[in-house]
Design an enzyme around this catalytic site. Structure first.
Site, PDB file in Angstrom:
ATOM      1  CE1 TYR A   1      -4.392  -1.193   0.327  1.00 31.64           C
ATOM      2  CE2 TYR A   1      -3.221  -2.998   1.399  1.00 31.64           C
ATOM      3  CZ  TYR A   1      -4.366  -2.495   0.785  1.00 31.64           C
ATOM      4  OH  TYR A   1      -5.465  -3.293   0.635  1.00 31.64           O
TER       5      TYR A   1
ATOM      6  CB  THR B   1       5.697  -3.458  11.312  1.00 29.36           C
ATOM      7  OG1 THR B   1       4.882  -2.315  11.028  1.00 29.36           O
ATOM      8  CG2 THR B   1       7.117  -3.156  10.919  1.00 29.36           C
TER       9      THR B   1
ATOM     10  CB  THR C   1       3.895   1.735  11.387  1.00 31.14           C
ATOM     11  OG1 THR C   1       3.327   2.526  10.358  1.00 31.14           O
ATOM     12  CG2 THR C   1       3.456   2.239  12.741  1.00 31.14           C
TER      13      THR C   1
ATOM     14  NE  ARG D   1       2.769  12.126   9.852  1.00 29.75           N
ATOM     15  CZ  ARG D   1       2.856  13.441   9.677  1.00 29.75           C
ATOM     16  NH1 ARG D   1       3.339  13.922   8.550  1.00 29.75           N
ATOM     17  NH2 ARG D   1       2.444  14.267  10.596  1.00 29.75           N
TER      18      ARG D   1
ATOM     19  CE  LYS E   1       1.809   5.355  11.034  1.00 25.98           C
ATOM     20  NZ  LYS E   1       1.048   5.577   9.841  1.00 25.98           N
TER      21      LYS E   1
ATOM     22  CG  HIS F   1     -16.894  23.403  23.378  1.00 25.07           C
ATOM     23  ND1 HIS F   1     -15.538  23.590  23.241  1.00 25.07           N
ATOM     24  CD2 HIS F   1     -17.241  23.890  24.595  1.00 25.07           C
ATOM     25  CE1 HIS F   1     -15.074  24.175  24.343  1.00 25.07           C
ATOM     26  NE2 HIS F   1     -16.094  24.380  25.177  1.00 25.07           N
TER      27      HIS F   1
ATOM     28  CB  CYS G   1      -2.976   2.052  10.639  1.00 29.74           C
ATOM     29  SG  CYS G   1      -2.657   1.691   8.921  1.00 29.74           S
TER      30      CYS G   1
ATOM     31  CE1 TYR H   1      -8.872  -0.619   6.119  1.00 34.87           C
ATOM     32  CE2 TYR H   1      -9.351   0.772   8.017  1.00 34.87           C
ATOM     33  CZ  TYR H   1      -8.691   0.568   6.826  1.00 34.87           C
ATOM     34  OH  TYR H   1      -7.841   1.526   6.343  1.00 34.87           O
ATOM     35  CE  LYS H   2     -10.213   3.835   5.379  1.00 28.22           C
ATOM     36  NZ  LYS H   2      -9.524   5.065   5.707  1.00 28.22           N
TER      37      LYS H   2
HETATM   38  N1  SAJ Z   1     -13.470   4.777  12.689  1.00 28.81           N
HETATM   39  C1  SAJ Z   1     -14.512   4.950  13.583  1.00 28.81           C
HETATM   40  N2  SAJ Z   1     -14.938   6.212  13.845  1.00 28.81           N
HETATM   41  C2  SAJ Z   1     -14.387   7.298  13.256  1.00 28.81           C
HETATM   42  C3  SAJ Z   1     -13.312   7.133  12.355  1.00 28.81           C
HETATM   43  C4  SAJ Z   1     -12.871   5.851  12.100  1.00 28.81           C
HETATM   44  O1  SAJ Z   1     -15.056   3.976  14.139  1.00 28.81           O
HETATM   45  O2  SAJ Z   1     -14.862   8.403  13.535  1.00 28.81           O
HETATM   46  C5  SAJ Z   1     -12.975   3.417  12.393  1.00 28.81           C
HETATM   47  C6  SAJ Z   1     -13.069   3.059  10.919  1.00 28.81           C
HETATM   48  O3  SAJ Z   1     -14.343   2.580  10.585  1.00 28.81           O
HETATM   49  C7  SAJ Z   1     -11.980   2.006  10.799  1.00 28.81           C
HETATM   50  C8  SAJ Z   1     -10.923   2.481  11.807  1.00 28.81           C
HETATM   51  O4  SAJ Z   1     -11.578   3.392  12.660  1.00 28.81           O
HETATM   52  O5  SAJ Z   1     -12.453   0.730  11.219  1.00 28.81           O
HETATM   53  C9  SAJ Z   1      -9.710   3.144  11.198  1.00 28.81           C
HETATM   54  O6  SAJ Z   1     -10.086   3.951  10.079  1.00 28.81           O
HETATM   55  P1  SAJ Z   1      -9.474   5.394   9.798  1.00 28.81           P
HETATM   56  O7  SAJ Z   1     -10.091   5.892   8.553  1.00 28.81           O
HETATM   57  O8  SAJ Z   1      -9.619   6.237  10.995  1.00 28.81           O
HETATM   58  O9  SAJ Z   1      -7.917   5.169   9.658  1.00 28.81           O
HETATM   59  P2  SAJ Z   1      -7.000   4.172   8.784  1.00 28.81           P
HETATM   60  O10 SAJ Z   1      -6.600   3.046   9.690  1.00 28.81           O
HETATM   61  O11 SAJ Z   1      -7.605   3.813   7.503  1.00 28.81           O
HETATM   62  O12 SAJ Z   1      -5.735   5.115   8.524  1.00 28.81           O
HETATM   63  C10 SAJ Z   1      -5.029   5.645   9.636  1.00 28.81           C
HETATM   64  C11 SAJ Z   1      -4.816   7.157   9.410  1.00 28.81           C
HETATM   65  N3  SAJ Z   1      -4.343   7.767  10.655  1.00 28.81           N
HETATM   66  C12 SAJ Z   1      -4.897   8.887  11.157  1.00 28.81           C
HETATM   67  O13 SAJ Z   1      -5.839   9.445  10.644  1.00 28.81           O
HETATM   68  C13 SAJ Z   1      -4.276   9.449  12.394  1.00 28.81           C
HETATM   69  C14 SAJ Z   1      -3.822   7.376   8.290  1.00 28.81           C
HETATM   70  O14 SAJ Z   1      -3.515   8.746   8.172  1.00 28.81           O
HETATM   71  C15 SAJ Z   1      -2.543   6.578   8.558  1.00 28.81           C
HETATM   72  O15 SAJ Z   1      -1.592   6.742   7.527  1.00 28.81           O
HETATM   73  C16 SAJ Z   1      -2.920   5.120   8.620  1.00 28.81           C
HETATM   74  O16 SAJ Z   1      -3.801   4.964   9.734  1.00 28.81           O
HETATM   75  C17 SAJ Z   1      -1.661   4.300   8.785  1.00 28.81           C
HETATM   76  O17 SAJ Z   1      -1.207   3.710   7.791  1.00 28.81           O
HETATM   77  O18 SAJ Z   1      -1.060   4.310   9.871  1.00 28.81           O
END
Ligand code: SAJ
Length: 435
Positions: A23, A95, A130, A163, A215, A253, A269, A325-326
């Site tokens: 990725y 990792t 990471t 990131r 990170k 707020h 992640c 997962y999303k």
């Molecule tokens: N999720 C929730 N509620 C939210 C946001 C997300 O339940 O309000 C869930 C999602 O459905 C999913 C999980 O969290 O299951 C993670 O999804 P995500 O979109 O928040 O993040 P990732 O894992 O796809 O990507 C993250 C990102 N990190 C941050 O936003 C701080 C991305 O920028 C990183 O590069 C990535 O991890 C990574 O590779 O580390």
């Protein structure tokens, strides 16, 4: 160091080896190539090497196919199974986490070892994977120094985390800010000059361990924020409150920004990285561990809603909408939706799951059904687990007659409750405790 690597980088006179074409490695290698660098992409899986050399991709990510095709066509990107002598080596291997929640650094270690015979004085090595804090200086540096060359003196060494958000990788890899932590200032500066070839965001320089910690802090912060939202959803159910409405108003707020509750946190992640802190400092990372546990319990909270409605799940068939997962990705790693499905099956229920991003043939999941109507027919109820854009247009009136019992549990707050009630559905929204 008596060479000026930065000057060669700026003049695009360097050859770069990117280890790991997943990725992150694949978009990075392709963008360096389309910005005029000579790139050797290396992956240990022959199948991946073959696919990319044909100008195709093994990962679904918007825009990736186009940039890979352009990189291969330019002849600046060549993909191979083994590294070769280069000026810069970028390690972008996975990792993963072990069952005991410890970082598995085997891919990083073997990638480091695989370049030992090729590293020369004046080269730059960058770790992107990471990793737990101090991996660059405690694990990677000693491996590379087996060459007899000294990090920061004979060759440059830096850590620069990816990131980028899956689903938006190509945009974010260019426009996000970037952190580069060098074992020396010169190492960080050479890294900056390299990424500057395609990165438009700001580039911050620091030391390697700080960059590793940054990170992990980012993903941990998000995990803790989502854990708070998930815990609020449980409290809302007890107090008879709609958590979605409460969060929306709380977020007005100026200093509050609560994320969204849901069926749990997945992906490779956010659900993984906080454990790297816990592993290294269990006595100090208490809140971090607790947030992980709260998020991991959330699939159980989803099933609790079903038990409220049905008392027992034995012999009942449910339709799961969404398994990834999303939303709008095809990635199943650590998916909380999968966890919910397994829990239902464990309690004696049957699941027919539909996901527009997954094909049953490719994924060998026996509950996956390729046709949404088949997934909905003769089921006791729908559990909406992923807010894929396609599900925004679900038509309650058309769906109702397909089901044995018109019930929907929406874990992402995507449906219009009133519309579904009007179509004769029993409607439950996760975290909506309104009685
Ligand atoms: N999720 C929730 N509620 C939210 C946001 C997300 O339940 O309000 C869930 C999602 O459905 C999913 C999980 O969290 O299951 C993670 O999804 P995500 O979109 O928040 O993040 P990732 O894992 O796809 O990507 C993250 C990102 N990190 C941050 O936003 C701080 C991305 O920028 C990183 O590069 C990535 O991890 C990574 O590779 O580390």
């Amino acid at each position: 160091m008596n060479i000026n690597l930065s000057e060669k980088i700026i003049k695009k006179q360097v050859k770069i080896c990117v280890l790991g074409l997943g990725y992150i490695g694949l978009p990075t290698a392709s963008l360096l190539a389309t910005h005029g660098m000579q790139v050797i992409g290396v992956d240990i899986k022959p199948e991946i090497v073959r696919i990319i050399n044909n100008g195709d991709v093994h990962i679904e990510e918007p825009g990736l196919r186009t940039v890979v095709k352009a990189a291969i066509k330019s002849k600046n990107l060549i993909v191979k199974s083994k590294p070769e002598p280069c000026d810069v080596f970028i390690i972008a291997v996975p990792t993963p986490i072990s069952d005991s929640k410890k970082a598995d650094l085997n891919f990083v270690i073997s990638a480091g070892k695989s370049i030992l015979q090729y590293i020369k004085a004046g080269n730059l090595v960058i770790l992107e994977s990471t990793s737990p804090p101090r991996t660059t200086i405690d694990i990677v540096q000693p491996i590379l120094e087996q060459t007899g060359l000294r990090a920061g003196i004979d060759f440059l060494l830096a850590y620069s985390p990816e990131r980028v958000l899956p689903g938006k990788i190509l945009t974010e890899i260019v426009h996000n800010s970037r952190v580069i932590g060098g074992v020396t200032q010169e190492s960080a500066e050479a890294g900056r000059d390299l990424y500057r070839s395609f990165v438009k965001g700001e580039i911050f320089l620091t030391d390697a361990t700080t960059a590793e910690m940054i990170k992990l802090m980012e993903n941990t912060y998000r995990d803790i924020n989502i854990a708070a939202a998930n815990e609020f959803s449980r409290l809302a159910k007890i107090f008879g409150v709609n958590v979605w409405e409460a969060i929306e108003i709380a977020n007005q707020h100026p200093r509050v920004d609560i994320l969204k509750p849901g069926p749990g946190v997945g992906g490779h992640c956010i659900s993984v990285d906080p454990w790297f802190f816990v592993e290294k400092a269990p006595d100090k990372a208490k809140l971090i561990k607790q947030a992980r546990l709260v998020n991991d319990e959330q699939p159980g909270f989803v099933v609790e809603h079903l038990l409220d409605e049905f008392k027992t799940l034995k012999g009942k068939t449910f339709t799961a909408l969404g398994v990834t997962y999303k939303p709008d990705v095809d990635d199943l790693r650590e998916s909380p939706a999968l966890e919910v499905i397994h829990k239902i099956i464990h309690l004696g229920g049957k699941v027919k799951a539909f996901d527009p991003y997954l094909q049953s043939k490719a994924h060998q999941l026996d509950f996956l059904v390729d046709d949404i109507e088949k997934a909905l027919s003769e089921s006791e109820g729908i559990i909406l687990l992923v807010n894929h854009s396609q599900f925004e247009s679900l038509n309650a009136e058309e769906i109702a007659p397909l089901l044995n019992y018109p019930f929907i549990l929406d874990t992402r707050n995507v449906i219009n409750k009133q519309v579904w009630l009007n179509a004769g559905f029993q409607v439950k929204i996760l975290g909506d405790g309104h009685r």
